[in-house]
Write an enzyme that holds these catalytic residues in place. Structure first.
Site, mmCIF file in Angstrom:
data_model
loop_
_atom_site.group_PDB
_atom_site.id
_atom_site.type_symbol
_atom_site.label_atom_id
_atom_site.label_comp_id
_atom_site.label_asym_id
_atom_site.label_seq_id
_atom_site.Cartn_x
_atom_site.Cartn_y
_atom_site.Cartn_z
ATOM 1 C CE LYS A 22 -1.810 1.662 3.933
ATOM 2 N NZ LYS A 22 -1.375 3.030 4.175
ATOM 3 C CG ASN A 23 2.513 2.735 3.374
ATOM 4 O OD1 ASN A 23 1.247 3.012 3.423
ATOM 5 N ND2 ASN A 23 3.144 2.773 4.638
ATOM 6 C CB CYS A 116 -4.723 10.912 11.851
ATOM 7 S SG CYS A 116 -2.904 10.573 12.289
ATOM 8 N NE ARG A 121 0.653 10.131 10.600
ATOM 9 C CZ ARG A 121 0.382 9.007 9.815
ATOM 10 N NH1 ARG A 121 -0.825 8.254 10.208
ATOM 11 N NH2 ARG A 121 0.929 8.531 8.842
ATOM 12 C CG ASP A 304 3.130 1.607 9.468
ATOM 13 O OD1 ASP A 304 2.695 2.294 10.239
ATOM 14 O OD2 ASP A 304 3.228 1.929 8.071
ATOM 15 N NE ARG A 396 -7.091 4.482 5.506
ATOM 16 C CZ ARG A 396 -6.262 4.871 6.601
ATOM 17 N NH1 ARG A 396 -6.434 5.067 7.726
ATOM 18 N NH2 ARG A 396 -5.076 5.409 5.815
HETATM 19 C C1 UD1 Z 1 4.390 6.806 6.489
HETATM 20 C C2 UD1 Z 1 3.377 5.646 6.060
HETATM 21 C C3 UD1 Z 1 3.057 5.281 7.531
HETATM 22 C C4 UD1 Z 1 4.015 4.992 8.588
HETATM 23 C C5 UD1 Z 1 5.013 6.224 8.800
HETATM 24 C C6 UD1 Z 1 6.003 5.923 9.666
HETATM 25 C C7 UD1 Z 1 2.520 6.067 4.100
HETATM 26 C C8 UD1 Z 1 1.677 6.566 3.169
HETATM 27 N N1 UD1 Z 1 2.584 6.067 5.388
HETATM 28 O O1 UD1 Z 1 3.793 8.024 6.991
HETATM 29 O O2 UD1 Z 1 2.430 3.951 7.424
HETATM 30 O O3 UD1 Z 1 3.504 4.606 9.887
HETATM 31 O O4 UD1 Z 1 5.395 6.693 7.601
HETATM 32 O O5 UD1 Z 1 7.052 5.107 9.177
HETATM 33 O O6 UD1 Z 1 3.739 5.859 3.605
HETATM 34 N N2 UD1 Z 1 6.504 14.468 10.842
HETATM 35 C C9 UD1 Z 1 6.440 16.239 10.955
HETATM 36 N N3 UD1 Z 1 6.654 16.867 10.124
HETATM 37 C C10 UD1 Z 1 6.551 16.356 8.905
HETATM 38 C C11 UD1 Z 1 6.546 15.042 8.432
HETATM 39 C C12 UD1 Z 1 6.445 14.075 9.343
HETATM 40 O O7 UD1 Z 1 6.769 16.530 12.271
HETATM 41 O O8 UD1 Z 1 6.232 17.414 7.893
HETATM 42 C C13 UD1 Z 1 6.855 13.839 11.969
HETATM 43 C C14 UD1 Z 1 5.507 12.913 12.071
HETATM 44 O O9 UD1 Z 1 4.493 13.488 12.936
HETATM 45 C C15 UD1 Z 1 6.087 11.493 12.628
HETATM 46 C C16 UD1 Z 1 7.297 11.471 11.974
HETATM 47 O O10 UD1 Z 1 7.570 12.592 11.673
HETATM 48 O O11 UD1 Z 1 6.116 11.800 14.179
HETATM 49 C C17 UD1 Z 1 7.504 10.498 10.717
HETATM 50 O O12 UD1 Z 1 6.138 10.597 10.046
HETATM 51 P P1 UD1 Z 1 6.325 10.352 8.503
HETATM 52 O O13 UD1 Z 1 7.528 9.220 8.168
HETATM 53 O O14 UD1 Z 1 6.183 11.619 7.592
HETATM 54 O O15 UD1 Z 1 5.036 9.545 8.616
HETATM 55 P P2 UD1 Z 1 4.057 9.510 7.085
HETATM 56 O O16 UD1 Z 1 5.058 9.795 5.911
HETATM 57 O O17 UD1 Z 1 2.857 10.319 7.147
#
Ligand code: UD1
Length: 420
Positions: A22-23, A116, A121, A304, A396
């Site tokens: 999915k990711n 969420c 996030r 995850d 999902r």
């Molecule tokens: C992706 C995955 C999700 C997985 C996560 C961590 C997808 C679609 N989803 O989510 O399944 O659980 O990686 O492996 O690939 N953060 C910030 N600012 C930002 C971006 C991130 O503060 O602009 C923080 C987030 O709140 C979190 C951490 O960084 O604490 C990591 O998040 P991130 O790697 O961005 O997760 P996703 O990409 O949303």
């Protein structure tokens, strides 16, 4: 709302085919916005999040054909550069259209995802990176409104490792002028899969899979075909199910080379595991051993998989200390596991799980995708009947999970809205 009814206690035996990730599929679908040519994808899982992404792209004018696990996309006639709140609120990964729209069309309006269930996030790093590439970005009426004539290559170091942040910036950089260097980049296999598709489309990306990705911008991209990599989280979930319920299964179409940390921990828990290039055989004929772990970015143990390995630990021999380092609020399955007799204490980011000889079936409620998977695992291991409610979360991210589990002997059925 659909529910799952599980009668626990059956050992699992047989073969399961792992779906596409999915990711990996979500950013890859969004990458179709980068070219007017056709993108053909194979091994795309049939999931609610994929349907949401196709709807999102569709309302922008992207034509798509989806049959079985193949998707063809054409962004030759994009008519809207906006991702509306109604879709973004149901799937945060919608933010992945921001980079592609901005870099190809010079403009994008994407609703801010908001919080969420598993934490705040934010997307500040996506924005910071695009600004470094020369974009003018404002937050207006709950939307990220971005404009740029042509993005310019830049050296960008994100404050933390972010998966979708790295993907968004990588997609923006492929059509930017000059060289972009992404420092502190995420190393997840799904990022490499996206980079491989982009390179097939004519992009010039090096270093993906490492924490420094170098992208030399090109003027345009062309069509390509790509097979999405196997879902390491889905595969890991089935292995945890065998660990908790016992039995022996073979996973086909798997990518064990992307699952190092998961396989290590499951072996520590007592599973016997054997791998080939695209298969994994695992067996478990005793009670699992308590296995502590800390979640971290790839190649560390994935957040995850935290809930699923916790479910296994609830029936293990001994006490496991689990530390969640990625998201601040990802223990919502704990209360529900507690209703099944699990013994778990939470202190901040740390969970201490003391294994019990057996869980007892109960009615439990899923709160997010991976939490739902942990409740299914607990239900398979428990004595008696477990009803997992609100399984739209599960849909999902897992393709026909109950069918796959039933095919290896689990007593599990979906009660649809009418029957429930
Ligand atoms: C992706 C995955 C999700 C997985 C996560 C961590 C997808 C679609 N989803 O989510 O399944 O659980 O990686 O492996 O690939 N953060 C910030 N600012 C930002 C971006 C991130 O503060 O602009 C923080 C987030 O709140 C979190 C951490 O960084 O604490 C990591 O998040 P991130 O790697 O961005 O997760 P996703 O990409 O949303």
């Amino acid at each position: 709302m659909d529910k799952l009814l599980i009668t626990g206690g059956n050992r699992l035996k047989g073969e399961i085919t792992v779906s596409g990730a999915k990711n990996a599929a979500l950013p890859i679908l969004c990458a179709s916005l980068l070219t007017a040519d056709t993108i053909t994808l194979d091994n795309v899982p049939n999931l609610k999040d994929i349907g949401t992404t196709l709807r999102l792209l569709g309302q922008m004018g992207v034509q798509s054909e989806h049959s079985n696990n193949t998707v063809q996309l054409s962004a030759a006639q994009v008519s809207s550069l906006e991702a509306p709140y109604e879709l973004v609120k149901t799937m945060r990964a919608s933010i992945l259209v921001l980079g592609p729209l901005l870099t190809r069309f010079g403009e994008a309006r994407v609703s801010l995802p908001g919080g969420c269930a598993i934490g705040q996030r934010p997307v500040d790093q996506h924005i910071k990176g695009l600004e470094a590439m020369g974009a003018d970005i404002k937050i207006e009426h709950g939307f990220v409104v971005a404009k740029a004539k042509r993005l310019k290559g830049a050296s960008i170091r994100t404050d933390m490792v972010t998966v979708t942040g790295t993907e968004n910036l990588m997609m923006a950089a492929v059509l930017a002028e000059g060289r972009t260097t992404l420092e502190n980049a995420a190393r997840e296999p799904e990022i490499s899969d996206l980079a491989e598709l982009l390179n097939k489309m004519g992009a010039r990306i090096q270093g993906h899979g490492g924490d420094r990705i170098i992208i030399d911008g090109v003027d345009s991209l062309h069509g390509a075909s790509h097979r999405v990599i196997a879902d390491r989280i889905e595969a890991g979930t089935f292995l945890c199910a065998v660990g908790a319920a016992g039995g022996e299964i073979v996973l086909r179409n798997a990518a064990p080379e992307t699952m190092g940390a998961i396989l290590d921990k499951l072996q520590e828990a007592g599973l016997a595991i054997e791998c080939g290039s695209d298969w994994i055989r695992c067996s478990m004929h005793k009670r699992p051993r308590a296995t502590g772990f800390r979640t971290s970015e790839y190649p560390g143990f994935p957040t995850d998989m935290q809930a699923q390995l916790m479910a296994l630990n609830t029936v293990a021999d001994g006490t496991a200390v689990i530390v969640e380092n990625i998201f601040e609020n990802r223990y919502m399955h704990v209360q529900e596991l507690g209703r099944m007799g699990a013994s778990i204490d939470i202190d901040g980011h740390t969970a201490v799980v003391t294994g019990v000889p057996q869980l007892s079936g109960a009615t439990v409620m899923a709160t997010d995708l991976r939490a739902s998977a942990s409740l299914v695992i607990a239900g398979l291991a428990a004595y008696g009947d477990t009803t997992v409610e609100r399984i739209y979360h599960l849909d999902r991210g897992y393709e026909r999970m109950e069918e796959k589990l039933r095919s290896v002997g689990a007593n599990i059925q979906r009660l649809t809205r009418e029957a429930a």
